[in-house]
Design a protein around this motif. Structure first.
Motif, PDB file in Angstrom:
ATOM      1  N   CYS A  20       2.219  45.242 -50.766  1.00 16.85           N
ATOM      2  CA  CYS A  20       0.783  44.964 -50.842  1.00 16.85           C
ATOM      3  C   CYS A  20       0.106  45.853 -51.894  1.00 16.85           C
ATOM      4  O   CYS A  20      -0.755  45.389 -52.649  1.00 16.85           O
TER       5      CYS A  20
ATOM      6  N   ALA B 109      -5.621  42.982 -49.910  1.00 17.67           N
ATOM      7  CA  ALA B 109      -4.354  43.628 -50.289  1.00 17.67           C
ATOM      8  C   ALA B 109      -4.375  45.117 -49.969  1.00 17.67           C
ATOM      9  O   ALA B 109      -3.406  45.669 -49.426  1.00 17.67           O
TER      10      ALA B 109
ATOM     11  N   ASP C  31      -9.384  39.476 -52.767  1.00 14.16           N
ATOM     12  CA  ASP C  31      -7.960  39.821 -52.704  1.00 14.16           C
ATOM     13  C   ASP C  31      -7.739  41.328 -52.771  1.00 14.16           C
ATOM     14  O   ASP C  31      -6.801  41.856 -52.160  1.00 14.16           O
TER      15      ASP C  31
ATOM     16  N   LEU D 120      -5.253  42.938 -59.798  1.00 10.29           N
ATOM     17  CA  LEU D 120      -6.529  42.406 -59.313  1.00 10.29           C
ATOM     18  C   LEU D 120      -7.695  43.249 -59.823  1.00 10.29           C
ATOM     19  O   LEU D 120      -8.737  42.717 -60.218  1.00 10.29           O
TER      20      LEU D 120
ATOM     21  N   ARG E 160       1.321  47.059 -54.583  1.00 12.58           N
ATOM     22  CA  ARG E 160       1.679  46.689 -55.957  1.00 12.58           C
ATOM     23  C   ARG E 160       0.831  45.543 -56.506  1.00 12.58           C
ATOM     24  O   ARG E 160       0.759  45.353 -57.721  1.00 12.58           O
ATOM     25  N   ARG E 161       0.195  44.782 -55.652  1.00 15.08           N
ATOM     26  CA  ARG E 161      -0.630  43.665 -56.110  1.00 15.08           C
ATOM     27  C   ARG E 161      -2.004  44.128 -56.621  1.00 15.08           C
ATOM     28  O   ARG E 161      -2.668  43.406 -57.364  1.00 15.08           O
TER      29      ARG E 161
ATOM     30  N   HIS F  10       1.023  39.920 -46.409  1.00 11.98           N
ATOM     31  CA  HIS F  10       0.003  40.268 -47.391  1.00 11.98           C
ATOM     32  C   HIS F  10      -1.434  40.168 -46.878  1.00 11.98           C
ATOM     33  O   HIS F  10      -2.366  40.493 -47.610  1.00 11.98           O
TER      34      HIS F  10
END
Length: 429
Positions: A281, A320, A316, A288, A283-284, A8
């Protein structure tokens, strides 16, 4: 390195947006501010030199001390002041430090991200060009559909990645200095506030905005939106690669270094690990980005809590998205296209994938409603091709079931996508 950082926090953006980079950017702000103050005569050159000689590098210590004031700018300023005296932080407020640091970190991160994205897009363009006429079974709602070409699939990837790059470049161009002091008026600098602001923007190499944007957060939201759009485009490509690498399809595979793509339980497996990591990665990112959007509403001249929420979210988001692009680029560099398997899958799908074409052909003599009913009945038979002989001769059937004759404008769409991508590349240079 953290337990999950290998997946990640991969690629160049992770370091460019990490804690050390943020602290360095905060120090850079204070150094540039001292120089700007010296430029307009607010402090002496010797005082500015003393500030330039002062630095802070202990991320853990600053982070721990940040709890007392609610942000890391406070302990940073105290530490620099202990080293260099009162010439530190003239006219600024904590949010100026944090917002400008975020801008500096985002700018260098986006530059690296755009480079990685361009490399991925160029590789996709190569695939689209090489396979403009490589016939592949179409799939809609996970069911077989009329044929396409793999070049057209790749062209769709290409336009998405290019659109994402354009959005990122747009967000990059909107990044600007933050310097307004306590309430956005620079009142503590008297008549020299605007001169210091101009000098500070020049020192940092940042655009000078119309006015401070302490509570006007469209720049930050635009950055988050561009990153989310990029992650979506990357995730779509990665997910399709994963699916086409599946054992039941097998039209693509990642040919990585020894040991990549293995399984702890099943030695026979060869997973498309880079595409899988890109998907993970990507999908995060939407969650955020939602934090940034939720933090857009600021009250009064400076908000309580809203801008604080942005720091880890933006960090992040950059890491990401950068990791997703890095992994996609890695996957594309390893990708092997199996054109023979594509043709075999199309043949195995049976003639029903041409039902649309047969229906249109039969409509000339039966009418569309009757033709649709006839082809539906034939498709339900054990042998679609044989069933069609009740309505068409075998030569006509063979012609209608020829994949190469039913890819429509796929080659032209590929050409247009490549031309658009080439135009972007030439304009950039």
């Amino acid at each position: 390195m953290g337990l999950f950082d290998g997946v990640h926090a991969a690629g160049p953006v992770a370091a460019l947006a990490g804690d050390a980079a943020w602290l360095r950017a905060m120090v850079d702000f204070e150094h540039a501010l001292a120089l700007a103050c010296a430029d307009v005569g607010l402090i002496s050159a010797a005082e500015a030199d003393a500030v330039l000689a002062a630095t802070v590098t202990d991320v853990d210590d600053v982070g721990e001390r940040a709890a007392a004031i609610g942000n890391p700018a406070g302990p940073l300023v105290r530490a620099l002041t202990e080293q260099a005296g009162d010439a530190v932080h003239r006219g600024a407020t904590s949010q100026d430090v944090l917002d400008t640091a975020m801008v500096l970190v985002a700018a260098q991160s986006l530059d690296a991200l755009l480079g990685s994205l361009a490399a991925a897009a160029d590789r996709v363009a190569e695939l689209a060009s090489a396979h403009a006429e490589t016939v592949q079974v179409g799939r809609t709602l996970s069911q077989y559909a009329p044929p396409v070409t793999f070049g057209l699939v790749a062209a769709g990837w290409l336009t998405g990645l290019d659109a994402a790059a354009d959005r990122l470049a747009g967000a990059r161009s909107r990044l600007a200095l933050q310097f307004g002091g306590a309430v956005g008026t620079l009142s503590s600098l008297g008549t020299q506030g605007l001169a210091v602001r101009e000098a500070l923007a020049r020192r940092l190499g940042l655009p000078e905005p119309v006015l401070p944007w302490h509570t006007e957060r469209t720049r930050v939201a635009e950055l988050a939106g561009a990153l989310a759009l990029t992650a979506g485009a990357v995730g779509s490509v990665a997910q399709e690669i994963v699916r086409l690498c599946g054992s039941d399809i097998g039209e693509l595979r990642e040919d990585g270094p020894p040991g990549s793509g293995g399984s702890t339980a099943m030695p026979h497996k060869h997973n498309p690990v880079a595409a899988i990591c890109a998907s993970a990665c990507a999908r995060r990112v939407p969650g955020l980005a939602s934090t940034v959007y939720a933090s857009m509403a600021h009250e009064h001249q400076r908000s309580a809590g809203a801008w604080h929420a942005e720091w880890p979210a933006v960090q992040d988001l950059l890491v990401a998205t950068g990791s997703a692009v890095h992994w996609l680029s890695t996957s594309l560099s390893r990708l092997v296209v199996d054109a023979d398997r594509m043709r075999a899958n199309l043949t195995a799908a049976g003639g029903t994938v041409f039902a649309e074409r047969v229906t249109v052909a039969l409509a000339d003599k039966l009418g569309m409603t009757a033709a649709r009913a006839a082809v539906t009945e034939c498709a339900a038979a054990d042998d679609f091709t044989e069933a069609l002989t009740a309505h068409l001769d075998k030569a006509a059937i063979a012609d209608l079931l020829d994949p190469a004759g039913y890819v429509g404008n796929a080659p032209e769409f590929v050409r247009r996508a490549l031309a658009a991508h080439g135009g972007r590349t030439s304009n950039d240079t």
